[in-house]
Motif scaffolding. Structure first.
Motif, PDB file in Angstrom:
ATOM      1  N   TYR A  56      25.465 -25.043  15.670  1.00  0.00           N
ATOM      2  CA  TYR A  56      24.367 -26.269  15.307  1.00  0.00           C
ATOM      3  C   TYR A  56      23.358 -26.161  16.463  1.00  0.00           C
ATOM      4  O   TYR A  56      22.210 -26.215  16.006  1.00  0.00           O
ATOM      5  N   GLN A  57      23.719 -26.192  17.546  1.00  0.00           N
ATOM      6  CA  GLN A  57      22.837 -26.275  18.863  1.00  0.00           C
ATOM      7  C   GLN A  57      21.959 -25.066  18.677  1.00  0.00           C
ATOM      8  O   GLN A  57      20.640 -25.312  19.095  1.00  0.00           O
ATOM      9  N   GLY A  58      22.524 -23.996  18.334  1.00  0.00           N
ATOM     10  CA  GLY A  58      21.599 -22.813  18.473  1.00  0.00           C
ATOM     11  C   GLY A  58      20.791 -22.922  17.288  1.00  0.00           C
ATOM     12  O   GLY A  58      19.310 -22.470  17.589  1.00  0.00           O
ATOM     13  N   GLY A  59      20.846 -23.342  16.111  1.00  0.00           N
ATOM     14  CA  GLY A  59      19.907 -23.602  15.033  1.00  0.00           C
ATOM     15  C   GLY A  59      18.901 -24.438  15.532  1.00  0.00           C
ATOM     16  O   GLY A  59      17.747 -24.292  15.146  1.00  0.00           O
ATOM     17  N   SER A  60      19.072 -25.582  16.210  1.00  0.00           N
ATOM     18  CA  SER A  60      18.337 -26.540  16.637  1.00  0.00           C
ATOM     19  C   SER A  60      17.269 -26.114  17.555  1.00  0.00           C
ATOM     20  O   SER A  60      16.083 -26.426  17.201  1.00  0.00           O
ATOM     21  N   THR A  61      17.611 -25.452  18.591  1.00  0.00           N
ATOM     22  CA  THR A  61      16.956 -24.679  19.702  1.00  0.00           C
ATOM     23  C   THR A  61      15.749 -23.860  18.809  1.00  0.00           C
ATOM     24  O   THR A  61      14.802 -23.687  19.392  1.00  0.00           O
ATOM     25  N   GLU A  62      16.382 -22.905  17.843  1.00  0.00           N
ATOM     26  CA  GLU A  62      15.505 -21.965  17.223  1.00  0.00           C
ATOM     27  C   GLU A  62      14.645 -22.969  16.460  1.00  0.00           C
ATOM     28  O   GLU A  62      13.147 -22.555  16.560  1.00  0.00           O
ATOM     29  N   GLY A  63      14.667 -23.808  15.733  1.00  0.00           N
ATOM     30  CA  GLY A  63      13.751 -24.594  15.049  1.00  0.00           C
ATOM     31  C   GLY A  63      12.545 -25.149  15.976  1.00  0.00           C
ATOM     32  O   GLY A  63      11.603 -25.170  15.702  1.00  0.00           O
ATOM     33  N   LEU A  64      13.104 -25.548  17.214  1.00  0.00           N
ATOM     34  CA  LEU A  64      12.101 -26.033  18.271  1.00  0.00           C
ATOM     35  C   LEU A  64      11.294 -25.185  18.851  1.00  0.00           C
ATOM     36  O   LEU A  64      10.083 -25.260  18.966  1.00  0.00           O
ATOM     37  N   ALA A  65      11.839 -23.957  18.984  1.00  0.00           N
ATOM     38  CA  ALA A  65      11.031 -22.777  19.758  1.00  0.00           C
ATOM     39  C   ALA A  65       9.864 -22.259  18.514  1.00  0.00           C
ATOM     40  O   ALA A  65       8.765 -22.134  18.972  1.00  0.00           O
ATOM     41  N   LEU A  66      10.124 -22.570  17.262  1.00  0.00           N
ATOM     42  CA  LEU A  66       9.200 -22.076  16.068  1.00  0.00           C
ATOM     43  C   LEU A  66       8.189 -23.474  16.159  1.00  0.00           C
ATOM     44  O   LEU A  66       7.145 -22.893  15.697  1.00  0.00           O
ATOM     45  N   PHE A  67       8.539 -24.531  16.251  1.00  0.00           N
ATOM     46  CA  PHE A  67       7.658 -25.647  16.001  1.00  0.00           C
ATOM     47  C   PHE A  67       6.761 -25.470  17.266  1.00  0.00           C
ATOM     48  O   PHE A  67       5.487 -25.649  17.058  1.00  0.00           O
ATOM     49  N   TYR A  68       7.437 -25.288  18.520  1.00  0.00           N
ATOM     50  CA  TYR A  68       6.264 -25.211  19.714  1.00  0.00           C
ATOM     51  C   TYR A  68       5.213 -23.836  19.425  1.00  0.00           C
ATOM     52  O   TYR A  68       4.289 -23.976  19.844  1.00  0.00           O
ATOM     53  N   LYS A  69       5.810 -22.765  19.122  1.00  0.00           N
ATOM     54  CA  LYS A  69       5.129 -21.812  18.697  1.00  0.00           C
ATOM     55  C   LYS A  69       4.086 -21.857  17.880  1.00  0.00           C
ATOM     56  O   LYS A  69       2.624 -21.473  17.942  1.00  0.00           O
ATOM     57  N   ASN A  70       4.316 -22.770  16.689  1.00  0.00           N
ATOM     58  CA  ASN A  70       3.062 -23.033  15.837  1.00  0.00           C
ATOM     59  C   ASN A  70       2.233 -23.875  16.316  1.00  0.00           C
ATOM     60  O   ASN A  70       1.090 -23.924  16.152  1.00  0.00           O
ATOM     61  N   GLU A  71       2.593 -24.949  17.147  1.00  0.00           N
ATOM     62  CA  GLU A  71       1.832 -25.669  17.829  1.00  0.00           C
ATOM     63  C   GLU A  71       0.782 -25.258  18.490  1.00  0.00           C
ATOM     64  O   GLU A  71      -0.160 -25.400  18.619  1.00  0.00           O
ATOM     65  N   ALA A  72       1.427 -24.207  19.327  1.00  0.00           N
ATOM     66  CA  ALA A  72       0.438 -23.277  20.235  1.00  0.00           C
ATOM     67  C   ALA A  72      -0.556 -22.690  19.548  1.00  0.00           C
ATOM     68  O   ALA A  72      -1.779 -22.262  19.742  1.00  0.00           O
ATOM     69  N   ALA A  73      -0.227 -21.961  18.266  1.00  0.00           N
ATOM     70  CA  ALA A  73      -1.129 -21.311  17.365  1.00  0.00           C
ATOM     71  C   ALA A  73      -2.501 -22.431  17.032  1.00  0.00           C
ATOM     72  O   ALA A  73      -3.503 -21.951  16.995  1.00  0.00           O
ATOM     73  N   ILE A  74      -1.864 -23.584  16.596  1.00  0.00           N
ATOM     74  CA  ILE A  74      -3.226 -24.413  15.954  1.00  0.00           C
ATOM     75  C   ILE A  74      -4.015 -24.782  17.167  1.00  0.00           C
ATOM     76  O   ILE A  74      -5.156 -24.793  16.889  1.00  0.00           O
ATOM     77  N   ARG A  75      -3.155 -25.138  18.542  1.00  0.00           N
ATOM     78  CA  ARG A  75      -4.285 -25.524  19.409  1.00  0.00           C
ATOM     79  C   ARG A  75      -5.058 -24.364  19.833  1.00  0.00           C
ATOM     80  O   ARG A  75      -6.113 -24.530  20.279  1.00  0.00           O
ATOM     81  N   LYS A  76      -4.566 -23.136  19.705  1.00  0.00           N
ATOM     82  CA  LYS A  76      -5.515 -21.922  20.189  1.00  0.00           C
ATOM     83  C   LYS A  76      -6.620 -21.752  19.234  1.00  0.00           C
ATOM     84  O   LYS A  76      -7.678 -21.588  19.671  1.00  0.00           O
ATOM     85  N   THR A  77      -6.403 -22.206  17.826  1.00  0.00           N
ATOM     86  CA  THR A  77      -7.390 -22.081  16.775  1.00  0.00           C
ATOM     87  C   THR A  77      -8.406 -23.032  17.328  1.00  0.00           C
ATOM     88  O   THR A  77      -9.701 -22.862  17.160  1.00  0.00           O
ATOM     89  N   GLU A  78      -8.025 -24.058  17.804  1.00  0.00           N
ATOM     90  CA  GLU A  78      -8.946 -25.532  17.824  1.00  0.00           C
ATOM     91  C   GLU A  78      -9.747 -25.237  19.327  1.00  0.00           C
ATOM     92  O   GLU A  78     -10.878 -25.250  19.265  1.00  0.00           O
ATOM     93  N   ALA A  79      -9.120 -24.484  20.107  1.00  0.00           N
ATOM     94  CA  ALA A  79      -9.811 -24.144  21.392  1.00  0.00           C
ATOM     95  C   ALA A  79     -10.837 -23.218  21.015  1.00  0.00           C
ATOM     96  O   ALA A  79     -12.082 -23.240  21.636  1.00  0.00           O
TER      97      ALA A  79
END
Length: 202
Positions: A56-79
Motif C-alpha cells: 500500500y505504501q509503495g502504491g501511495s508513494t508512486e502516486g505522489l511521484a507522478l503527482f509531483y512530476k505532473n506538477e513540475a510539467a505544468i509549472r514548466k509550461t507556465e514558466a
C-alpha cells in the motif's frame, strides 16, 4: 507500476491441511496438533499483513511521484509562457527606445516613447520575477517527485522481500526443513529493515 501483494498461496493450502488434521485428530483422539505448522501459520499471517502494508505504501508513494512530476510539467509550461511574455515586452521596449531616438526633435513624442520604454522595463521586472518563481517551483516539484520515486523503490523492495519470506515459509512447511525457517526469518528481517528505512525516508 504498483505492486500487487498476493496473500493466497500454496502455503495456505498446506496450512489448511494442517488445520484439518488438527481438527480430525481431536475428533478421533488421534495425534496431537503440530505446533510447528501452527507457528508457521502465525508467521505467514503476520508477514502477509506486513507485506500488504508495504505494498500500500509503495502504491501511495508512486502516486505522489507522478503527482509531483505532473506538477513540475505544468509549472514548466507556465514558466515558458512567462519567458515568452518577457521577451515580447523586451521587443516593445526596444521599439519604444527606437521611437524615442527617432523623435528626438519632437520633445512631446520623444517623451511619450521614453515613458513607454520605462513602463515596459517595470513590466519586465515583474514578469521575470514570476518566471523565476515558476522555475524554482519546477525544481522543487522535480526534487519531490524523485524523492517519492526513491521511497517507492524502497517500499517495493520491502514488499518483494516479504513475499520471498512467505514463499520460504511455505517451502519450510511443505518440506519440513527447519533450517529453511531461519532463511525465511532472515529475509523477513531484511524486508522489515528496508521497510523501516522507507518509513524514515532513507
Amino acid at each position: 507500476m504498483s505492486e500487487e501483494f498476493e496473500v493466497r498461496g500454496p502455503h495456505e493450502e498446506a496450512l489448511e491441511h494442517a488445520g484439518h488434521d488438527h481438527e480430525h485428530g481431536h475428533e478421533s483422539g488421534g495425534a496431537p496438533p503440530d505446533p510447528f505448522a501452527g507457528r508457521i501459520a502465525v508467521m505467514t499471517a503476520v508477514l502477509a499483513t506486513i507485506g500488504a502494508i508495504f505494498s500500500y505504501q509503495g502504491g501511495s508513494t508512486e502516486g505522489l511521484a507522478l503527482f509531483y512530476k505532473n506538477e513540475a510539467a505544468i509549472r514548466k509550461t507556465e514558466a515558458a509562457n512567462q519567458w515568452g511574455y518577457y521577451q515580447a515586452k523586451g521587443e516593445k521596449q526596444n521599439l519604444a527606445e527606437l521611437g524615442a531616438a527617432l523623435t528626438a526633435a519632437d520633445p512631446k513624442a520623444s517623451a511619450k516613447f521614453t515613458a513607454d520604454a520605462a513602463k515596459y522595463v517595470d513590466q519586465k521586472k515583474a514578469i521575470r520575477a514570476q518566471a523565476e518563481g515558476l522555475e524554482k517551483a519546477v525544481a522543487q516539484a522535480d526534487a519531490a517527485s524523485e524523492r517519492q520515486l526513491h521511497l517507492h523503490h524502497r517500499w517495493a523492495q520491502a514488499t518483494t522481500l516479504t513475499q520471498i519470506a512467505i514463499s520460504l515459509a511455505a517451502i519450510t512447511l511443505l518440506t519440513r526443513r527447519r533450517w529453511l525457517l531461519g532463511g525465511a526469518l532472515g529475509v523477513a528481517g531484511l524486508g522489515a529493515l528496508v521497510g523501516i528505512a522507507a518509513f524514515l525516508g532513507y
